[in-house]
Design an enzyme around this catalytic site. Structure first.
Site, PDB file in Angstrom:
ATOM      1  N   THR A   1      23.510  36.254  96.374  1.00  0.00           N
ATOM      2  CA  THR A   1      22.674  35.817  95.965  1.00  0.00           C
ATOM      3  C   THR A   1      21.874  36.440  95.422  1.00  0.00           C
ATOM      4  OG1 THR A   1      20.963  37.314  97.635  1.00  0.00           O
ATOM      5  CG2 THR A   1      22.152  36.034  99.026  1.00  0.00           C
TER       6      THR A   1
ATOM      7  N   GLY B   1      18.402  31.499  93.825  1.00  0.00           N
ATOM      8  CA  GLY B   1      19.389  30.782  94.301  1.00  0.00           C
ATOM      9  C   GLY B   1      20.153  31.425  95.077  1.00  0.00           C
TER      10      GLY B   1
ATOM     11  N   ASP C   1      17.829  39.043 104.428  1.00  0.00           N
ATOM     12  CA  ASP C   1      18.166  39.157 105.643  1.00  0.00           C
ATOM     13  C   ASP C   1      17.323  37.883 106.360  1.00  0.00           C
ATOM     14  OD1 ASP C   1      18.486  41.878 105.699  1.00  0.00           O
ATOM     15  OD2 ASP C   1      16.184  42.654 106.146  1.00  0.00           O
TER      16      ASP C   1
HETATM   17  P1  ATP Z   1      16.277  41.608 100.100  1.00  0.00           P
HETATM   18  O1  ATP Z   1      17.520  42.768  99.541  1.00  0.00           O
HETATM   19  O2  ATP Z   1      14.689  41.618  98.720  1.00  0.00           O
HETATM   20  O3  ATP Z   1      15.652  41.517 101.158  1.00  0.00           O
HETATM   21  P2  ATP Z   1      18.548  40.186  98.657  1.00  0.00           P
HETATM   22  O4  ATP Z   1      18.408  41.263  97.221  1.00  0.00           O
HETATM   23  O5  ATP Z   1      19.458  40.596  99.067  1.00  0.00           O
HETATM   24  O6  ATP Z   1      17.056  40.860  99.114  1.00  0.00           O
HETATM   25  P3  ATP Z   1      17.458  38.223  96.752  1.00  0.00           P
HETATM   26  O7  ATP Z   1      18.845  38.055  96.189  1.00  0.00           O
HETATM   27  O8  ATP Z   1      16.243  39.210  96.244  1.00  0.00           O
HETATM   28  O9  ATP Z   1      18.083  39.062  98.193  1.00  0.00           O
HETATM   29  O10 ATP Z   1      17.317  36.703  97.755  1.00  0.00           O
HETATM   30  C1  ATP Z   1      18.116  36.165  99.042  1.00  0.00           C
HETATM   31  C2  ATP Z   1      17.231  34.910  98.377  1.00  0.00           C
HETATM   32  O11 ATP Z   1      16.553  35.209  99.449  1.00  0.00           O
HETATM   33  C3  ATP Z   1      17.273  34.392  97.776  1.00  0.00           C
HETATM   34  O12 ATP Z   1      18.815  33.343  97.518  1.00  0.00           O
HETATM   35  C4  ATP Z   1      17.027  33.066  97.411  1.00  0.00           C
HETATM   36  O13 ATP Z   1      17.174  31.545  98.694  1.00  0.00           O
HETATM   37  C5  ATP Z   1      14.885  33.883  98.497  1.00  0.00           C
HETATM   38  N1  ATP Z   1      14.615  34.137  97.844  1.00  0.00           N
HETATM   39  C6  ATP Z   1      14.104  35.729  97.474  1.00  0.00           C
HETATM   40  N2  ATP Z   1      13.282  36.166  96.681  1.00  0.00           N
HETATM   41  C7  ATP Z   1      12.492  34.519  95.658  1.00  0.00           C
HETATM   42  C8  ATP Z   1      11.596  33.551  96.060  1.00  0.00           C
HETATM   43  N3  ATP Z   1      10.832  35.094  95.063  1.00  0.00           N
HETATM   44  N4  ATP Z   1      11.169  32.694  95.807  1.00  0.00           N
HETATM   45  C9  ATP Z   1      11.784  31.993  96.386  1.00  0.00           C
HETATM   46  N5  ATP Z   1      12.975  32.276  97.366  1.00  0.00           N
HETATM   47  C10 ATP Z   1      13.545  34.154  97.281  1.00  0.00           C
HETATM   48  O1  RIB Z   2      16.687  44.279 103.576  1.00  0.00           O
HETATM   49  C1  RIB Z   2      14.988  44.812 104.395  1.00  0.00           C
HETATM   50  C2  RIB Z   2      15.353  46.307 104.706  1.00  0.00           C
HETATM   51  O2  RIB Z   2      16.220  47.269 104.196  1.00  0.00           O
HETATM   52  C3  RIB Z   2      13.704  46.524 104.953  1.00  0.00           C
HETATM   53  O3  RIB Z   2      13.594  46.145 106.223  1.00  0.00           O
HETATM   54  C4  RIB Z   2      14.569  48.318 105.093  1.00  0.00           C
HETATM   55  O4  RIB Z   2      14.279  48.664 106.374  1.00  0.00           O
HETATM   56  C5  RIB Z   2      15.395  48.837 103.724  1.00  0.00           C
HETATM   57  O5  RIB Z   2      16.822  49.312 104.275  1.00  0.00           O
END
Ligand code: ATP
Ligand code: RIB
Length: 293
Positions: free
Chosen positions: A210, A215, A242
């Site tokens: 991700t 995307g 998540d």
């Molecule tokens: P987090 O730990 O904050 O939950 P992550 O780092 O595991 O997220 P990301 O790669 O940031 O995951 O985001 C997961 C998915 O969410 C992306 O692949 C995209 O589909 C969507 N997403 C995240 N940020 C955005 C954004 N600013 N606008 C649109 N879609 C987003």
């Molecule tokens: O992925 C987001 C989550 O990571 C938050 O809700 C927080 O609990 C952290 O563990």
């Protein structure tokens, strides 16, 4: 209806919003403080339930007020909580989140989530065996992740591993998982020293990296594919990963093709970032489908 089991953390998120992120040794004045349900496991369970799956959460909470609130929140979102046992004399997991300068910083205290042990998993074996898909993350002990991967391999249940937060893991877990969904930072730790392009080729249709607002990238057996994210006004990206994982899992468990499942995941995740809190913006099935049109 897709049957999903989530093995993972249940926490309370303590969220501060601030214009500036404090440096080491610095104090800044914040703008607001809110307590909202979180934890990667519970977040994925709630997201999958809102998307119409039959969801069983397998986790632990403390025997404190946070534990009661976490259980209540899972129940009102339609998640089965029969396998979320409070741990006597222990606190619930908490995530200490600073939202500043358009991004989050998080310190997680696992507390009761460390009691999601292999022995505890044995109590939920029937639920796992009856699942179309099992979701797991890294806010519980690594030995439990390894144990669940063995169970899923033995009973041929697809396992989706969301390796967050980042840590390196045994190769056998990587081999046993059906789908692995790190963000770019987690991918670098998981496959240290190998370029993303190389590892994607090594795990076709299995590894999905991700890339936030860019995307999701994977290798389809012939070529590298980037399924773009949807353009939205992001308010809080906590829980985007998540939401993506839950929606991706629901779509796959329903038998949707891979690319379509990634697209469904991206759509759900993009809607989730438009509201405050990990679960605040997680969409219902109807909201995702209306937006996909
Ligand atoms: P987090 O730990 O904050 O939950 P992550 O780092 O595991 O997220 P990301 O790669 O940031 O995951 O985001 C997961 C998915 O969410 C992306 O692949 C995209 O589909 C969507 N997403 C995240 N940020 C955005 C954004 N600013 N606008 C649109 N879609 C987003
Ligand atoms: O992925 C987001 C989550 O990571 C938050 O809700 C927080 O609990 C952290 O563990």
């Amino acid at each position: 209806m897709a049957k999903i089991s989530v093995v993972g953390s249940c926490s309370m998120d303590l969220v501060v919003t601030s214009k500036k992120r404090p440096l080491a040794g610095e104090t800044v004045l914040g703008e607001s403080f809110k307590t909202v349900p979180g934890g990667k496991g519970a977040n994925q369970a709630v997201a999958a339930a809102r998307l119409g799956a039959e969801v069983k959460m397998i986790g632990r909470v403390g025997d404190d007020h946070f534990g009661e609130a976490i259980l209540h929140n899972l129940k009102i979102n339609g998640v089965h909580t029969g396998y979320v046992e409070p741990v006597t004399g222990m606190e619930s997991g908490t995530a200490h989140i600073v939202l500043a300068e358009g991004d989050n910083s998080i310190v997680v205290v696992k507390a009761a989530n460390d009691e999601v042990t292999p022995a505890y998993i044995d109590k939920a074996l029937e639920a796992l065996k009856a699942s179309d898909m099992v979701l797991i993350q890294h806010e519980i002990p690594e030995e439990t992740v390894a144990y669940v991967s063995e169970i899923c391999a033995k009973y041929k249940i697809p396992l989706l591993l969301n390796p967050a937060p980042a840590r390196s893991i045994e190769q056998s877990i990587i081999e046993k998982a059906a789908y692995i969904t790190p963000n770019q930072h987690e991918a670098a730790i998981l496959f240290g020293g190998t370029s993303v392009a190389e590892v994607l080729r090594k795990y076709p249709n299995k590894l999905f990296v991700t890339e936030g607002s860019n995307g999701v990238r994977y290798f389809d057996g012939h070529q590298e594919v980037l399924i773009p994210a949807y353009k939205v006004e992001a308010v809080d990206t906590t829980g985007a990963g998540d939401t993506f994982n839950a929606a991706f899992a629901v779509a796959l468990a329903e038998g949707k093709p891979l690319a379509e499942s990634v697209k469904f995941g991206n759509r759900a995740a993009s809607l989730s970032v438009m509201k405050f809190g990990a679960q605040g913006g997680m969409p219902t099935r109807q909201e995702v489908e209306e937006n996909l049109k």
